[in-house]
Design an enzyme around this catalytic site. Structure first.
Site, PDB file in Angstrom:
ATOM      1  N   ASP A 168     -45.449  25.100  -0.861  1.00 26.62           N
ATOM      2  CA  ASP A 168     -46.453  26.147  -0.930  1.00 26.62           C
ATOM      3  C   ASP A 168     -46.537  26.997   0.330  1.00 26.62           C
ATOM      4  O   ASP A 168     -46.580  28.222   0.255  1.00 26.62           O
ATOM      5  CB  ASP A 168     -47.821  25.532  -1.217  1.00 26.62           C
ATOM      6  N   ASP A 171     -46.596  23.461   4.774  1.00 28.51           N
ATOM      7  CA  ASP A 171     -46.484  22.034   4.482  1.00 28.51           C
ATOM      8  C   ASP A 171     -45.412  21.818   3.424  1.00 28.51           C
ATOM      9  O   ASP A 171     -44.637  22.731   3.119  1.00 28.51           O
ATOM     10  CB  ASP A 171     -47.843  21.499   4.008  1.00 28.51           C
ATOM     11  N   TYR A 327     -56.743  24.867  -3.260  1.00 27.96           N
ATOM     12  CA  TYR A 327     -56.641  25.958  -4.234  1.00 27.96           C
ATOM     13  C   TYR A 327     -57.625  25.685  -5.364  1.00 27.96           C
ATOM     14  O   TYR A 327     -57.250  25.409  -6.498  1.00 27.96           O
ATOM     15  CB  TYR A 327     -55.215  26.083  -4.769  1.00 27.96           C
ATOM     16  N   GLU A 574     -50.306  30.941   9.152  1.00 25.34           N
ATOM     17  CA  GLU A 574     -49.627  30.256   8.045  1.00 25.34           C
ATOM     18  C   GLU A 574     -49.276  31.227   6.921  1.00 25.34           C
ATOM     19  O   GLU A 574     -50.135  31.976   6.451  1.00 25.34           O
ATOM     20  CB  GLU A 574     -50.488  29.125   7.486  1.00 25.34           C
TER      21      GLU A 574
END
Length: 622
Positions: A168, A171, A327, A574
């Site tokens: 995703d 990570d 999410y 990120e």
């Protein structure tokens, strides 16, 4: 009797036998000629008659020469001049052609690619860096290798392969929900702008990226069945509240070196996830329509998960679940509108269109109550995306009754949202540098910005393709160019036209983040396998990442245009799949020449429309 007499005019009169004979002969011959002329069955042309009727004085004149062309008799002199002129002209033309072909040509070089095209090449590379499973030889990310090769199988309670897909973000978790949205966005952009992708040399690349994602989604449920009762929604765990238990967030390791357990998260009632997966598979089926077998496989899979979404109601991220921490889905009604629209476009089955345009469904999805996040397109809220998509249907096919009323409403609401994006309106604040604050100053703003830029650009192209010069915001008319300007200014901000002169896309420009929050990019590929906690030193070091993750769009600046290039602060540094998918879609919409959308491909499965006439009014009663 004298042979001589006098001429009454005073001269001697002499009669010569020769002259008499000659005159007699002339008279006789003239009579014969006249008789022949009068009795001949073949008429004479004017030239021949002129010869016969010419007097003695005409015999000495120079006769003109003629050329008989069959249907036309012309002067020989004119004929020679005409032919000579034609030959000379042909020779001159041949000489000029020879000179032109002989002289070396100076080809004007093609103009260099624009910034949007250059950034597009890089943004697509991010997906290569996020691949899980056995990588193809042409993956072109030197610091990545095969990983997650036991996913699914290592979880004995699941026991089936879930190798593949995409990680995703920074990570190694595989979240189906945002990944499905990312694949839907990429497919939508390909359907609309395949010619631009091809012009940029990226069509096969983006299609391969989509297929990598949809192949994995098909693995997460029984895609050969018509009815299912579960979906593998996630691989890996991110919750760190359990203390020191190794998992994908507690550990800082290269994906290739992961040795801790990666459990599979199953859902048995997940309407939001299943409907989004249906949208992703349905949209991809249009992208791959020329590969009939694969397209049909995608359509069947989409129908299966759609049925599951409708039959087993519930959110995939209930309170306390791992997905809810990262999410969390707020509702599944917007996925029903969004997924239903894509299912209709992929199949032509009007029952999907009937559902996605049902007023009750629209009400539950929030179409009529607004709110602070109304018009914000994201992995969680797809309503405005569905409204833009269905406005396209109204603009080009106009299906009429019984869909027209809600389609007109969606079209009007789309216009209102587009108005809200413009600087003149105050629905959303802007930073001093000009970045629209669609998430109201909260962290990680860029993923929402690029999605809005794509919607504005594609809707502008819809209006242009429908020969509509603009739209109204209240009493004021705005041209489609205003929407495109909005999209360009926002993407330009992302690419470096901001107060910090910072490009938020890694590898684009000269000044971009060097400390991206990403495990694989921050740990050197030096043959050393760093343990779960052994990799922390690479997380905490102030040195730049040893590998640039080309094309990654980081989370972005804060509400004051500030940015901290710090690896440990994921709110700044990120990148995510969903964010980069929106970036790719916006970049291709703005790239190259402004030649608009592909009007017809998206409707390739839709049968010709013959709108049902509305029912007659009730009989009048006095």
């Amino acid at each position: 009797m004298s042979m001589y007499g006098r001429d009454p005019w005073g001269g001697p009169l002499e009669i010569s036998n020769a002259d008499s004979a000659t005159d007699d002969d002339r008279s006789r011959n003239l009579d014969l000629d006249r008789a022949a002329l009068s009795t001949s069955s073949r008429p004479l042309d004017e030239t021949q008659q002129s010869w016969l009727l010419a007097g003695p004085g005409d015999q000495g004149k120079k006769k003109k020469k003629y050329v008989d062309l069959g249907c036309l008799i012309v002067s020989r002199k004119i004929f020679i001049w005409t032919v000579g002129t034609i030959v000379a002209t042909a020779a001159l033309a041949g000489l000029i052609t020879l000179i032109v072909k002989t002289i070396p040509r100076h080809h004007h070089p093609k103009p260099p690619p624009d910034n949007y095209t250059l950034a597009l090449h890089k943004a697509l590379m991010f997906f290569n860096a996020q691949r899980s499973g056995r990588l193809p030889k042409h993956n072109n990310v030197s610091w990545r290798g095969n990983s997650g090769m036991k996913d699914g199988l290592s979880d004995t309670s699941y026991g089936r392969s879930l190798v593949g897909g995409f990680y995703d973000a920074g990570d190694a978790i595989k979240f189906n929900f945002p990944a499905s949205f990312a694949m839907t966005m990429l497919s939508w952009s390909v359907i609309e702008y395949s010619a631009k992708y091809e012009a940029a040399g990226e069509l096969s690349h983006v299609k391969e990226t989509i297929k990598w994602g949809t192949d994995y989604l098909l693995k997460t449920f029984n895609n050969s069945a018509d009815t299912i009762d579960r979906i593998a929604a996630q691989v890996g765990v991110g919750d760190t509240s359990g203390g020191t238990t190794p998992n994908d967030h507690y550990c800082w390791m290269r994906p290739e070196d992961i040795d801790y357990p990666r459990p599979v998260y199953l859902c048995h009632s997940c309407s939001d996830l299943a409907a989004e997966m249906a949208a992703a598979l349905a949209a991809a089926s249009i992208v791959f329509k020329d590969n009939k077998a694969y397209s049909q496989k995608l359509v069947h899979g989409a129908a299966t998960v759609w049925k599951f979404a409708r039959d087993q109601r519930g959110r995939y991220s209930p309170a306390g679940s791992d997905p809810s921490l990262f999410y969390n889905s707020t509702s599944y009604w917007d996925e029903f509108v969004w997924g239903g629209a894509w299912m209709y476009l992929a199949t032509g089955n009007s029952s999907y269109l009937y559902l996605s345009t049902h007023p009750t469904l629209a009400k539950h999805a929030g179409a009529f109550w607004g709110g602070p996040d109304y018009g914000v397109f994201s992995w969680d809220n797809k309503l405005i995306g569905a409204q833009v998509l269905l406005s396209r249907l109204r603009l080009f096919l106009s299906p009429g009754y019984p869909y027209e009323e809600i389609l007109r409403t969606f079209h009007n609401q789309t216009s209102i949202v587009m108005c809200s994006y413009l600087p003149i309106f105050t629905s959303f604040n802007r930073t001093k540098g000009g970045l629209i604050e669609l998430n109201h100053g909260r962290p990680q703003p860029l993923q929402y910005v690029v999605n809005a830029a794509f919607l504005a650009a594609v809707y502008s192209d819809y209006l242009d393709a429908a020969d509509t010069p603009g739209w109204y915001c209240g009493p004021n008319f705005y041209s489609t160019g205003v929407l495109r300007d909005f999209a360009q200014t926002q993407i330009d901000y992302v690419l470096g036209k901001n107060p910090r002169k910072m490009s938020y896309v890694v590898g684009f420009g000269n000044h971009y983040p060097k400390h991206v929050h990403h495990r694989g990019a921050s740990i050197p590929k030096n043959g050393v396998k760093y343990s779960c906690k052994g990799g922390w030193k690479w997380r905490n070091t102030k040195k730049p990442n040893p590998h640039n993750i080309i094309g990654a769009m980081v989370a972005g600046p804060d509400r004051r245009d500030g940015f901290r290039d710090v690896r440990t602060n994921y709110n700044y540094t990120e990148p995510t799949l969903a964010g980069n998918a929106g970036l790719v879609a916006a970049l291709v919409a703005l790239s190259g020449e402004k030649n608009g959308v592909d009007k017809n491909t998206i409707f390739s499965a839709v049968p010709p429309m013959f709108p049902t006439p509305p029912p007659p009014p009730a009989p009048w009663k006095p």
